[in-house]
Scaffold this active site. Structure first.
Site, mmCIF file in Angstrom:
data_model
loop_
_atom_site.group_PDB
_atom_site.id
_atom_site.type_symbol
_atom_site.label_atom_id
_atom_site.label_comp_id
_atom_site.label_asym_id
_atom_site.label_seq_id
_atom_site.Cartn_x
_atom_site.Cartn_y
_atom_site.Cartn_z
ATOM 1 C CB VAL A 231 -0.987 0.053 1.081
ATOM 2 C CG1 VAL A 231 -1.834 1.281 1.518
ATOM 3 C CG2 VAL A 231 -1.864 -1.070 1.148
ATOM 4 C CB ALA B 37 -0.326 1.218 -4.072
ATOM 5 C CD GLU B 38 -1.378 7.558 0.552
ATOM 6 O OE1 GLU B 38 -1.085 8.443 1.043
ATOM 7 O OE2 GLU B 38 -1.874 6.346 1.124
ATOM 8 C CB THR B 39 5.000 6.203 -2.968
ATOM 9 O OG1 THR B 39 5.163 5.925 -1.458
ATOM 10 C CG2 THR B 39 6.158 6.906 -3.473
ATOM 11 C CB SER C 52 1.783 10.734 -3.697
ATOM 12 O OG SER C 52 1.005 10.016 -2.729
#
Length: 133
Positions: free
Chosen positions: A46, A49-51, A54
């Site tokens: 996760v 994925a968020e990096t 972003s």
């Protein structure tokens, strides 16, 4: 972008490509990213994925005037992985003025799906809450 003393650096994430609407990154599956039973930690997936979402959003906004923050993320962990490298391919599916939605696919070296994630990013103006103006 300064990466030392960030989660990106700590987990060994690396950028492969950054372009409008698409980001590709890698992360090792090693002692930094495994859970106690020896498999890739879902939280590390996760984080990758968020990096990617972003960084992709930051690439699309006016960074002089705007900031972006993760607003929501979900992840389906499809397949376990004990070692090697996972590759995140993030693609923008919605590029709005105040939100962006990204689909992120984490795959292994054989292009098998490890994790499927969707991340909603908030885009906010720096002026006001986030500046001294």
């Amino acid at each position: 972008m300064e990466l030392k003393q960030t989660l990106i650096h700590t987990l060994g994430m690396e950028f492969v490509t950054i372009e409008d609407g698409k980001v590709v990154m890698t992360m090792p599956v090693d002692e930094r990213t495994r859970q106690p039973f020896g498999f890739l930690h879902g939280g590390a997936s996760v984080a990758l994925a968020e990096t990617a979402a972003s960084v992709g959003t930051a690439h699309l906004i006016d960074q002089e005037k705007q900031l972006c923050f993760g607003l929501e993320i979900n992840a389906n962990h499809i397949k376990a992985k004990k070692e090697g490298v996972v590759t995140a391919t993030a693609e923008a599916v919605h590029k709005g003025r105040t939100t962006m939605v990204w689909e992120i696919r984490l795959t292994d070296e054989e292009n098998q799906l490890i994790c499927l994630s969707r991340c909603t990013m908030a885009v906010v103006d720096k002026k006001g809450r986030f500046s001294s103006e």
